[in-house]
Design an enzyme around this catalytic site. Structure first.
Site, PDB file in Angstrom:
ATOM      1  CG  ASN A  38      -2.013  -1.005   1.178  1.00  0.00           C
ATOM      2  OD1 ASN A  38      -2.246  -1.638   0.159  1.00  0.00           O
ATOM      3  ND2 ASN A  38      -2.698  -1.174   2.299  1.00  0.00           N
ATOM      4  CE1 TYR A 102      -4.993  -9.273   8.388  1.00  0.00           C
ATOM      5  CE2 TYR A 102      -4.907  -9.606  10.762  1.00  0.00           C
ATOM      6  CZ  TYR A 102      -4.863  -8.762   9.665  1.00  0.00           C
ATOM      7  OH  TYR A 102      -4.694  -7.415   9.857  1.00  0.00           O
ATOM      8  NE  ARG A 104      -0.891 -12.261   7.501  1.00  0.00           N
ATOM      9  CZ  ARG A 104      -0.827 -10.913   7.590  1.00  0.00           C
ATOM     10  NH1 ARG A 104      -1.599 -10.270   8.456  1.00  0.00           N
ATOM     11  NH2 ARG A 104      -0.014 -10.238   6.822  1.00  0.00           N
ATOM     12  CB  SER A 192      -1.756   4.715  16.370  1.00  0.00           C
ATOM     13  OG  SER A 192      -1.597   3.524  17.124  1.00  0.00           O
ATOM     14  CG  ASP A 252      -0.982   1.111   4.959  1.00  0.00           C
ATOM     15  OD1 ASP A 252      -0.237   1.101   5.951  1.00  0.00           O
ATOM     16  OD2 ASP A 252      -1.745   0.168   4.659  1.00  0.00           O
TER      17      ASP A 252
END
Length: 308
Positions: A38, A102, A104, A192, A252
């Site tokens: 991204n 997810y 993955r 953050s 992103d």
């Protein structure tokens, strides 16, 4: 110098259209998503040079990932692995809450290793950008991150880190020391408030993160804008008022805006202003990477909402 180099796992994205429980969704869209890709696509759309590297499976999703990233103007180094390409499934349970699952574990992307990231690629870059997601995928992926950082530091290549803590990948207890170690090795750190709170006092996040070593600390705080400590100077930039369609990918896009301007030699405040505008534009478009703006998009963001 060849611009930005980044690497990590990009997955297929199955997204339920509309808002409501997943079981009630009547249609789905299919795309791709990955924090590192991204950012690479965001930098490319803003006119910067970017390279993305990662492992994909010998499947249609893997082929789509390589094609989509390359189509965005990113130099794409996709390594075909015998394992499957990871998937994520996203739905908006309500207008205020999105959920991502997810699939993955054992994926091609998780099998990334130090040997996959050539030293020559790292030393030729202007900026190496990594995230806190890749170290959570596997021991070999974590080793790839740390080795690439050390190679970059030895060559005088700037290291950028987005903490990007993912609770579904590892616990706060496991993540905190690794992310702290990464932050201490980076020149630029994005976080953050909650991510930084994993390992620093939150009374003055920029100052606390800067104590670890980075000279550029940028705290992304959503609708509150951002605060930064860059080369010892503090900056605060408010968020832009926009209609939020999909908040995924905003962070992103923010990082891409900052790094694209850094590559272009812009001053710190200009970098932050572009980052804020990029993140704001991204949330007005559905999808992980589809909303990454061009320079023309940013110029139009605060102008007339009708283009004739």
């Amino acid at each position: 110098m060849t611009g930005l180099l980044t690497f990590g796992e990009t997955m297929g994205l199955v997204a339920a259209d509309g808002i409501g429980p997943l079981g009630h969704a009547k249609s789905f869209s299919f795309g791709i998503g990955g924090a590192e890709s991204n950012v690479a696509m965001g930098v490319a759309r803003l006119g910067g040079a970017a390279t993305w590297l990662g492992r994909v499976g010998p499947d249609a999703t893997g082929a789509l990932i390589g094609a989509r990233i390359a189509a965005a103007g990113v130099r794409t180094l996709a390594i075909t692995d015998e394992s499957f390409t990871g998937l994520m499934v996203r739905h908006r349970r309500s207008g205020e809450f999105a959920q991502v699952d997810y699939h993955r574990a054992g994926s091609a992307g998780s099998r990334l290793s130090p040997a996959d990231v050539p030293a020559a690629e790292v030393t030729a870059a202007s900026i190496l950008h990594v995230t806190g997601i890749t170290p959570a995928l596997s021991e070999s992926a974590r080793a790839a991150v740390f080795q690439s950082i050390e190679t970059a530091r030895a060559a005088g290549v700037a290291v950028s880190l987005d903490l990007n803590y993912r609770a579904k990948l590892w616990s706060r207890y496991d993540a905190a020391p690794v992310l702290r170690d990464l932050a201490s090795r980076a020149d630029v750190v994005f976080a953050s408030p909650s991510e930084a709170g994993l390992f620093v006092d939150t009374a003055d996040i920029p100052a606390e993160l800067a104590k670890l070593g980075p000279t550029e600390v940028i705290v992304k705080d959503g609708g509150a804008g951002c605060i930064a400590l860059i080369d010892g100077e503090r900056h605060t930039v408010p968020a832009l008022p926009v209609t939020v369609i999909d908040p995924v990918g905003a962070g992103d896009a923010f990082v891409a805006g900052y790094l694209a301007d850094r590559l272009a030699g812009a001053a710190p405040l200009e970098r932050l202003t572009t980052a804020i505008a990029s993140g704001a534009f991204a949330v007005t478009v559905p999808g992980d990477c589809e909303g990454a703006p061009t320079r023309a998009d940013l110029a139009a963001l605060t102008g007339d909402d009708v283009r004739r």
